[in-house]
Design a protein around this motif. Structure first.
Motif, PDB file in Angstrom:
ATOM      1  N   THR A 182       0.826  -1.207   0.000  1.00 13.47           N
ATOM      2  CA  THR A 182       0.000   0.000   0.000  1.00 13.47           C
ATOM      3  C   THR A 182       0.861   1.258   0.000  1.00 13.47           C
ATOM      4  OG1 THR A 182       0.002  -0.067   2.402  1.00 13.47           O
ATOM      5  CG2 THR A 182      -1.865  -1.097   1.303  1.00 13.47           C
ATOM      6  N   GLY A 183       2.172   1.102  -0.019  1.00 15.85           N
ATOM      7  CA  GLY A 183       3.090   2.200   0.237  1.00 15.85           C
ATOM      8  C   GLY A 183       3.216   3.233  -0.856  1.00 15.85           C
ATOM      9  N   PRO A 184       3.960   4.308  -0.594  1.00 15.71           N
ATOM     10  CA  PRO A 184       4.103   5.424  -1.534  1.00 15.71           C
ATOM     11  C   PRO A 184       4.964   5.097  -2.756  1.00 15.71           C
ATOM     12  CG  PRO A 184       5.421   5.794   0.439  1.00 15.71           C
ATOM     13  CD  PRO A 184       4.592   4.585   0.709  1.00 15.71           C
ATOM     14  N   TYR A 185       5.596   3.931  -2.761  1.00 14.60           N
ATOM     15  CA  TYR A 185       6.415   3.552  -3.919  1.00 14.60           C
ATOM     16  C   TYR A 185       6.041   2.166  -4.416  1.00 14.60           C
ATOM     17  CZ  TYR A 185       9.215   7.668  -3.208  1.00 14.60           C
ATOM     18  OH  TYR A 185       9.610   8.974  -3.101  1.00 14.60           O
ATOM     19  N   THR A 186       6.183   1.981  -5.736  1.00 11.66           N
ATOM     20  CA  THR A 186       5.945   0.668  -6.331  1.00 11.66           C
ATOM     21  C   THR A 186       7.254   0.156  -6.902  1.00 11.66           C
ATOM     22  OG1 THR A 186       5.433   1.663  -8.459  1.00 11.66           O
ATOM     23  CG2 THR A 186       3.582   1.262  -6.970  1.00 11.66           C
ATOM     24  N   LEU A 187       7.345  -1.164  -7.041  1.00 17.18           N
ATOM     25  CA  LEU A 187       8.569  -1.738  -7.604  1.00 17.18           C
ATOM     26  C   LEU A 187       8.628  -1.442  -9.095  1.00 17.18           C
ATOM     27  CD1 LEU A 187      11.082  -3.579  -7.287  1.00 17.18           C
ATOM     28  CD2 LEU A 187       9.603  -5.483  -7.923  1.00 17.18           C
ATOM     29  N   GLY A 188       9.710  -0.804  -9.539  1.00 18.00           N
ATOM     30  CA  GLY A 188       9.875  -0.528 -10.956  1.00 18.00           C
ATOM     31  C   GLY A 188      10.592  -1.671 -11.627  1.00 18.00           C
ATOM     32  N   GLU A 189      11.815  -1.910 -11.165  1.00 17.07           N
ATOM     33  CA  GLU A 189      12.652  -2.891 -11.852  1.00 17.07           C
ATOM     34  C   GLU A 189      13.638  -3.453 -10.846  1.00 17.07           C
ATOM     35  OE1 GLU A 189      15.776  -2.636 -15.560  1.00 17.07           O
ATOM     36  OE2 GLU A 189      15.479  -0.840 -14.350  1.00 17.07           O
ATOM     37  N   TRP A 190      13.954  -4.728 -10.967  1.00  8.35           N
ATOM     38  CA  TRP A 190      14.972  -5.340 -10.114  1.00  8.35           C
ATOM     39  C   TRP A 190      15.984  -6.033 -11.009  1.00  8.35           C
ATOM     40  CZ3 TRP A 190      13.968  -9.559  -5.784  1.00  8.35           C
ATOM     41  CH2 TRP A 190      15.187  -9.826  -5.148  1.00  8.35           C
ATOM     42  N   VAL A 191      17.168  -5.458 -11.106  1.00 13.47           N
ATOM     43  CA  VAL A 191      18.249  -6.081 -11.849  1.00 13.47           C
ATOM     44  C   VAL A 191      19.096  -6.823 -10.824  1.00 13.47           C
ATOM     45  CG1 VAL A 191      20.182  -5.731 -13.413  1.00 13.47           C
ATOM     46  CG2 VAL A 191      18.237  -4.167 -13.468  1.00 13.47           C
ATOM     47  N   GLN A 192      18.934  -8.140 -10.775  1.00 12.01           N
ATOM     48  CA  GLN A 192      19.579  -8.910  -9.714  1.00 12.01           C
ATOM     49  C   GLN A 192      21.092  -8.751  -9.750  1.00 12.01           C
ATOM     50  OE1 GLN A 192      18.189 -12.251  -8.100  1.00 12.01           O
ATOM     51  NE2 GLN A 192      16.048 -11.707  -8.387  1.00 12.01           N
ATOM     52  N   GLY A 193      21.627  -8.544  -8.568  1.00  8.77           N
ATOM     53  CA  GLY A 193      23.072  -8.363  -8.447  1.00  8.77           C
ATOM     54  C   GLY A 193      23.483  -6.924  -8.644  1.00  8.77           C
ATOM     55  N   ASP A 194      22.551  -6.050  -9.004  1.00 14.61           N
ATOM     56  CA  ASP A 194      22.927  -4.670  -9.291  1.00 14.61           C
ATOM     57  C   ASP A 194      22.050  -3.664  -8.551  1.00 14.61           C
ATOM     58  OD1 ASP A 194      24.027  -2.413 -10.463  1.00 14.61           O
ATOM     59  OD2 ASP A 194      22.716  -2.538 -12.220  1.00 14.61           O
ATOM     60  N   LYS A 195      20.763  -3.613  -8.896  1.00 17.61           N
ATOM     61  CA  LYS A 195      19.940  -2.535  -8.338  1.00 17.61           C
ATOM     62  C   LYS A 195      18.457  -2.875  -8.298  1.00 17.61           C
ATOM     63  CE  LYS A 195      19.377  -0.447 -12.847  1.00 17.61           C
ATOM     64  NZ  LYS A 195      19.526   0.694 -13.721  1.00 17.61           N
ATOM     65  N   ILE A 196      17.731  -2.113  -7.486  1.00 15.12           N
ATOM     66  CA  ILE A 196      16.271  -2.171  -7.449  1.00 15.12           C
ATOM     67  C   ILE A 196      15.774  -0.736  -7.634  1.00 15.12           C
ATOM     68  CG2 ILE A 196      14.254  -2.548  -5.967  1.00 15.12           C
ATOM     69  CD1 ILE A 196      15.745  -4.849  -4.675  1.00 15.12           C
ATOM     70  N   VAL A 197      14.849  -0.550  -8.569  1.00 16.78           N
ATOM     71  CA  VAL A 197      14.307   0.792  -8.820  1.00 16.78           C
ATOM     72  C   VAL A 197      12.879   0.854  -8.290  1.00 16.78           C
ATOM     73  CG1 VAL A 197      13.769   2.515 -10.569  1.00 16.78           C
ATOM     74  CG2 VAL A 197      15.718   0.987 -10.893  1.00 16.78           C
ATOM     75  N   LEU A 198      12.586   1.890  -7.504  1.00 15.83           N
ATOM     76  CA  LEU A 198      11.225   2.113  -7.021  1.00 15.83           C
ATOM     77  C   LEU A 198      10.684   3.396  -7.646  1.00 15.83           C
ATOM     78  CD1 LEU A 198      11.413   1.334  -3.172  1.00 15.83           C
ATOM     79  CD2 LEU A 198      11.119  -0.237  -5.075  1.00 15.83           C
ATOM     80  N   ASN A 199       9.396   3.359  -8.044  1.00 14.26           N
ATOM     81  CA  ASN A 199       8.755   4.546  -8.621  1.00 14.26           C
ATOM     82  C   ASN A 199       7.661   5.043  -7.691  1.00 14.26           C
ATOM     83  OD1 ASN A 199      10.250   4.459 -11.046  1.00 14.26           O
ATOM     84  ND2 ASN A 199       8.934   2.773 -11.732  1.00 14.26           N
ATOM     85  N   GLY A 203      -1.211   6.669  -6.902  1.00 14.18           N
ATOM     86  CA  GLY A 203      -2.458   6.479  -6.187  1.00 14.18           C
ATOM     87  C   GLY A 203      -2.305   6.391  -4.690  1.00 14.18           C
ATOM     88  N   TYR A 204      -1.148   6.886  -4.177  1.00  7.78           N
ATOM     89  CA  TYR A 204      -0.902   6.726  -2.739  1.00  7.78           C
ATOM     90  C   TYR A 204      -1.922   7.488  -1.910  1.00  7.78           C
ATOM     91  CZ  TYR A 204       1.582   6.481   1.703  1.00  7.78           C
ATOM     92  OH  TYR A 204       1.905   6.253   3.010  1.00  7.78           O
ATOM     93  N   TRP A 205      -2.345   6.872  -0.803  1.00  5.93           N
ATOM     94  CA  TRP A 205      -3.403   7.448   0.041  1.00  5.93           C
ATOM     95  C   TRP A 205      -2.906   8.628   0.871  1.00  5.93           C
ATOM     96  CZ3 TRP A 205      -2.514   7.173   5.337  1.00  5.93           C
ATOM     97  CH2 TRP A 205      -1.515   6.282   5.743  1.00  5.93           C
ATOM     98  N   GLY A 206      -1.632   8.663   1.179  1.00  7.50           N
ATOM     99  CA  GLY A 206      -1.111   9.718   2.048  1.00  7.50           C
ATOM    100  C   GLY A 206      -0.495  10.846   1.238  1.00  7.50           C
TER     101      GLY A 206
END
Lengths: 495, 271
Positions: A182-199, A203-206
């Motif tokens: 339910t959080g303010p960020y959604t998972l964008g992309e996960w490049v294993q061994g390198d990075k995780i991108v959150l967008n 639609g965040y409630w807060g």
């Protein structure tokens, strides 16, 4: 009353966020580096702190949450009522909260999440948090009633843990790779061994957070961490692994260094069931053989606070018991002789990769050698450490930092890897868990701290410092780490 | 004697002397921590400065030389004591199944990248000096087996071997009494080269944490420990780095010089 205060705070945040969004020059993305990559992204089924560092309050939220100062505030629960006997918590949920897939978050989801976590076959790493729950009942879509077996003064604190976040039955199957919260960020992309991108979640409630996008980079090597930060490849490094490099960042106007406290009690874990450590005199001798300040200076370059028991010094209930095990090699030798080891003995010292363990271990081995205890060092990787030490209990000594908040309760678990079995302590913890009166709780917690200190269960070394390096323009970072988290909503750029 | 040989022997014996001296004397106790005195640059009290625990670097380098030499020497010992008899046997039974078995076995070991397998061995059986010796030693076996077989094969064609056979000596006796003395030169030269490779391998293994375990000093681990401190205490990395370079350089120069000096063809040409 609580509700009104809360709304005011939320709208205030929304206003400031809107102002930021209006400023066209404000940078709205950030790259945050950390040492360990999460094995997957489900905080409710693994103990790995790296998971919480990415998802906690960013992707997933619980009924309550930790703030940077360690306080517990409402999150998905807007308010709650506690029955007079302290066993029934009625949570009123926020209206209009949706999961990232668009489905509504309601009382059914809360019931599902809590029942799942406390189920017999649950994979939750902190099942003890939910052990006191008797039943979870849906009153109406926005009201949920949790009945406890007995009063638990820690319940709201327990519900703030990353292990207690609210998940949806519709998306639970793929939660490890496609987390839907339910959080303010959604998972964008996960490049294993390198990075995780959150967008940012539109639609965040807060309140809308300032940053549009956040990238988590994983850099395990301390030298590479230093280079990445110096080259400005990353904006922030949380949990910076090389304390020796901090003075250089401090001297450089491009950077800021944040030194705070963590919940990490760094201890010389001792196998209490393995001879000769089953003898309290031997454990006491070791405690007096250790010079904490030398370890803090030598291994952590001065960062860290000495501790004399398994409790965080920044907690109001903390008692300074370092005097109980003051550095006194002569006393240590005398105690060893009393215990029947005038010439010392041989044991093993398993060291996991972090520098507090590897460097601290070399110093401790030298200090123990000075009183006749020969500790043979074995450097191990984390996987091997979990296998041999944590699960196999096949060790004499090891050094590790226990980073879970308020975790003195582990001493009440006789099958925990250091195998401390004291019925008096177990009873004390049971009493503590069923006590809600704050003064009484403080007293009990202090009693518990004294008991393990007097029993010299483990060698208590120091409280791990939270060391972060960031570019000068980053603001809103947590200096302290009351739990593993990177609260992206609080972060913004100053220009 | 060539200049290479003198320079190489000089450098190598300096390291060996330092290692031997460390058994009876070091300026400080190499394992004694003195944290208030940490990270000193080279000075009159601490000739090579102190490390991040305030240990005397000069003492650590001396004892580290001991670790390096012991590991490399024993590893070469394993290689020679197994590789040379295998090579002699293969040459004596040239073309037989035994020859095939030995040489294909050697090819098998050769086919693996040595350091990676050494890491595998120490990771499986545990890190430590003994496993490092075994891991490096195993990869010395085919080197000595091949060089022995190659040299022995050409000797078997010679008249004096023929004479020995006519006199009724068996293959084993001929190998031991006639072949071995004649390939000894080659083995000494190769041994020197393998010794320097052994020092490098030991440094590599302890750099990744799989060599001798602390508190036993080792040059490779000193380098690894210094890594994050290079920017403000470069001597921590430079000193063990130079120790490795000079030792390996010395041994290689000595190997080169020995080959020139011992090789009969070059010796004839020179005189």
């Amino acid at each position: 009353m609580k509700r009104i205060v809360n709304r005011g705070l939320v709208s205030g945040l929304a206003l400031s966020a809107a102002l930021f969004a209006g400023a066209a020059w404000a940078k709205d993305d950030i790259t945050i580096a950390m040492q360990l990559e999460p094995p997957h992204l489900d905080p409710t089924s693994a103990a790995a702190q790296a998971i919480d560092s990415v998802v906690y309050v960013n992707i997933f939220e619980g009924l309550t949450r930790f703030m940077g100062d360690g306080s517990i505030v409402p999150a998905l629960a807007e308010s709650w009522e506690i029955s007079d006997d302290g066993t029934v918590y009625t949570f009123k949920l926020h209206e209009g909260v949706t999961f990232h897939d668009g489905s509504a978050m309601d009382a059914e989801d809360v019931k599902f999440s809590l029942d799942r976590a406390r189920a017999e076959d649950s994979a939750n790493a902190q099942k003890a948090l939910f052990a006191g729950i008797d039943s979870v009942d849906v009153v109406d879509p926005l009201t949920v009633k949790v009945t406890l077996k007995e009063p638990n003064g820690n319940f709201l604190f327990n519900m703030a843990w990353g292990d207690a976040v609210i998940v949806a039955p519709e998306s639970i199957e793929n939660i490890k790779t496609a987390p839907v919260g339910t959080g303010p960020y959604t998972l964008g992309e996960w490049v294993q061994g390198d990075k995780i991108v959150l967008n940012r979640n539109p639609g965040y409630w807060g309140a809308e957070p300032a940053l549009e996008q956040a990238t988590f980079k994983f850099i395990s090597d301390p030298t590479a961490a230093f280079a990445a930060m110096m080259a400005e490849d990353v904006d922030v490094f949380t949990g910076f692994p090389a304390p020796e490099n901090l003075p250089q960042f401090e001297a450089d106007p491009r950077f800021q260094v944040l030194v705070g406290s963590t919940e990490g009690e760094t201890i010389l874990s001792t196998n209490n069931k393995q001879p000769p450590f089953d003898n309290i005199k031997v454990r006491q001798a070791m405690a007096h053989a250790i010079d904490r300040q030398a370890i803090i200076d030598g291994a952590m370059f001065g960062y860290g606070t000495p501790i004399g028991t398994h409790f965080a010094p920044h907690n109001p209930a903390y008692v300074d018991l370092t005097g109980n095990s003051a550095y006194d090699p002569d006393k240590a030798k005398a105690l060893l002789a009393e215990a029947g080891f005038p010439d010392g003995f041989e044991t093993t010292l398993h060291l996991p990769p972090p520098s507090y363990a590897r460097r601290g271990g070399e110093i401790i081995a030298a200090q123990l050698a000075a009183v006749g205890i020969k500790a043979e060092i074995t450097n191990v990787e984390w996987a091997q450490w979990l296998e041999t030490v944590f699960k196999g209990k096949n060790f004499g000594l090891t050094i590790v930092s226990h980073t879970e908040p308020m975790d003195i309760g582990i001493y009440a678990r006789p099958d925990y890897y250091f195998q401390y079995d004291n019925p008096a302590f177990q009873e004390l913890m049971t009493t503590l868990n069923s006590t809600t009166d704050p003064d009484k709780r403080t007293e009990l917690m202090q009693q518990a701290q004294r008991m393990i200190s007097d029993d010299y269960v483990n060698g208590y070394l120091f409280q791990l410092a939270a060391l972060s390096v960031a570019k000068a323009g980053v603001q809103g970072l947590w200096a302290n780490a009351p739990t593993a988290a990177t609260d992206l909503s609080a972060i913004s750029w100053s220009e | 004697m060539s200049r290479n040989l003198i320079l190489g022997a000089g450098l190598s014996s300096l390291v060996v002397l330092a290692a031997l001296l460390s058994f009876v004397w070091t300026p400080y106790d190499y394992a004694a921590l003195n944290i208030p005195a940490k990270l000193q640059t080279p000075n009159a009290q601490h000739w090579f400065g102190t490390d991040h625990f305030g240990r005397d670097m000069f003492s650590m380098i001396m004892v580290g030389a001991r670790t390096s030499i012991a590991v490399a020497l024993l590893a070469v010992g394993i290689g020679m004591s197994l590789g040379v008899p295998l090579g002699l046997a293969a040459a004596a039974r040239k073309g037989s199944w035994l020859d095939e078995l030995i040489m294909r076995g050697n090819d098998l070991v050769f086919a693996f990248p040595s350091l990676v397998i050494a890491i595998l061995i120490t990771a499986v059986f545990g890190a430590g000096a003994v496993n490092a010796i075994i891991a490096i030693g195993i990869f010395n076996i085919p080197v000595f087996a091949r060089i022995t077989r190659g040299a022995a094969l050409s000797l078997w064609e010679r008249e004096f071997i023929m004479a020995a056979r006519v006199a009724g000596k068996g293959a084993a006796r001929i190998s031991a009494e006639h072949i071995l003395p004649n390939v000894a030169n080659l083995l000494i030269v190769q041994g020197t080269i393998q010794f320097s490779l052994g020092i490098l391998a030991e440094a590599g293994l302890s750099y990744v944490g799989l060599g001798a375990q602390p508190p036993t000093p080792s040059w490779g681990r000193m380098l690894a420990d210094a890594q994050t401190m290079v920017s403000f205490a470069p001597h921590l990395a430079l000193i063990p780095g130079f120790a490795i370079i000079l030792t390996v350089l010395g041994l290689n120069l000595m190997g080169d010089g020995l080959r020139d000096w011992l090789d009969p063809r070059i010796r004839v040409a020179r005189s």
